[in-house]
Design an enzyme around this catalytic site. Structure first.
Site, PDB file in Angstrom:
ATOM      1  N   THR A  49      45.259  34.546  45.912  1.00  0.00           N
ATOM      2  CA  THR A  49      44.715  36.156  45.897  1.00  0.00           C
ATOM      3  C   THR A  49      44.280  35.739  44.143  1.00  0.00           C
ATOM      4  O   THR A  49      43.199  36.943  43.576  1.00  0.00           O
ATOM      5  CB  THR A  49      45.945  36.571  45.321  1.00  0.00           C
ATOM      6  OG1 THR A  49      46.808  36.143  43.949  1.00  0.00           O
ATOM      7  CG2 THR A  49      46.721  36.765  46.448  1.00  0.00           C
ATOM      8  N   TYR A  62      36.875  34.657  48.608  1.00  0.00           N
ATOM      9  CA  TYR A  62      38.619  35.419  49.007  1.00  0.00           C
ATOM     10  C   TYR A  62      38.414  36.806  50.335  1.00  0.00           C
ATOM     11  O   TYR A  62      39.090  36.214  51.109  1.00  0.00           O
ATOM     12  CB  TYR A  62      38.882  36.610  47.816  1.00  0.00           C
ATOM     13  CG  TYR A  62      40.281  37.008  47.783  1.00  0.00           C
ATOM     14  CD1 TYR A  62      41.442  37.178  48.178  1.00  0.00           C
ATOM     15  CD2 TYR A  62      40.181  38.722  47.503  1.00  0.00           C
ATOM     16  CE1 TYR A  62      42.380  37.520  48.557  1.00  0.00           C
ATOM     17  CE2 TYR A  62      40.773  39.558  47.633  1.00  0.00           C
ATOM     18  CZ  TYR A  62      42.563  37.930  48.341  1.00  0.00           C
ATOM     19  OH  TYR A  62      43.384  39.395  48.572  1.00  0.00           O
TER      20      TYR A  62
END
Length: 296
Positions: free
Chosen positions: A66, A129
């Protein structure tokens, strides 16, 4: 009530949502939450074996890479955890005839829209991401089987690094702060997310209806900027002496670009699973009360 003898494999139990899931999933069955030493998402073979050995009825994957900026420096590791591991989990869950519940993110969108994104909108991530999370979604969908993908956004809790904790820490150290005001999204309390997920899982275990498989957005209603969230946090937690000044994203240099607008439309999950409607501000108020109760 779901079958209390159900076997549930929870991955990422030390994270923000995962930690809360240990409590909310407990009434549904036996929750097995192995740590990273036992099940490492970068070790795809051991990941597959963990599912095979347990033979669960439900796999909940709350684990992810994350670190949005860190992913720019470690694209291979981010891809292995966010894209390859979900594929393996989907394959193993299908083999075990188990449901897979997997979390994704608003950052699969590029932010060019100015109305809430629905599940029908095509992802167009701008960061490593976001791309790896999009690839994870696609991998699960390609495998098929019983699965529910839950996109959420701007998650915060008392654990780990998150915006709300950062604002409270900075407010204790400064009386003036600058906060980005041109990125718009929906803040989500991890506790609420875990409660909603548990209600979804209860339905999956009780009905085992493959027609429920699919992609859903899971956030509250409304929207705000990081600046708006900061002001709400200061008001909720009595930091009224802190002066917050709005600034543009251009004044903060980050390794990964942030989308300007990632508000998610969660009407589909409410219609399908009866998830209660709640605003992001109501969630923040509940979070404040939750924190206060832990101090008593």
């Amino acid at each position: 009530m779901a079958n209390a003898t159900a076997s549930i494999l929870l991955l990422g139990a030390t994270g923000q949502v995962g930690h809360a899931l240990r409590r909310t999933l407990a009434p549904l069955g036996a929750v097995h939450a192995p740590g990273r030493a036992a099940v490492d998402l970068t070790d795809l073979k051991s990941l597959r074996e963990a599912v095979r050995e347990l033979g669960p009825d439900l796999v909940v994957n709350a684990a992810a890479y994350t670190d949005v900026d860190g992913a720019e420096e470690e694209p291979g590791r981010a891809a292995r955890i966010n894209a390859e591991a979900p594929r393996v989990l989907a394959e193993a869950a299908q083999e075990a005839r188990a449901w897979l519940v997997h979390y994704s993110t608003d950052y699969v969108f590029g932010g060019g829209k100015r109305a809430p994104y629905t599940e029908a909108d095509a992802p167009n991530p701008t960061s490593v991401y976001g791309r790896t999370k999009r690839d994870g979604e696609a991998a699960i969908q390609a495998v098929g089987g019983r699965h529910v993908i839950l996109r959420t956004s701007w998650v915060y809790s008392r654990r780990r690094s998150n915006f709300v904790r950062t604002m409270l820490r900075l407010a204790a150290e400064n009386d003036r702060l600058t906060v980005v005001d041109d990125q718009i999204g929906v803040p989500t309390w991890a506790g609420w997310c875990a409660e909603a997920t548990a209600s979804i899982c209860e339905r999956l275990l009780a009905e085992d209806d493959a027609a429920l498989s699919g992609l859903y957005h899971l956030t509250g209603t409304g929207q705000t900027s990081w600046y708006g969230l900061a002001r709400a946090v200061f008001a909720q937690f009595g930091r009224t002496g802190v002066a917050a000044q709005p600034v543009s994203s251009g004044e903060y240099e980050t390794a990964a670009p942030r989308p300007a607008y990632t508000v998610l439309d969660s009407s589909r999950v409410r219609a399908a699973f009866g998830v209660p409607t709640t605003t992001w501000a109501e969630q923040l108020s509940r979070f404040r009360r939750h924190v206060a109760s832990l101090k008593d």
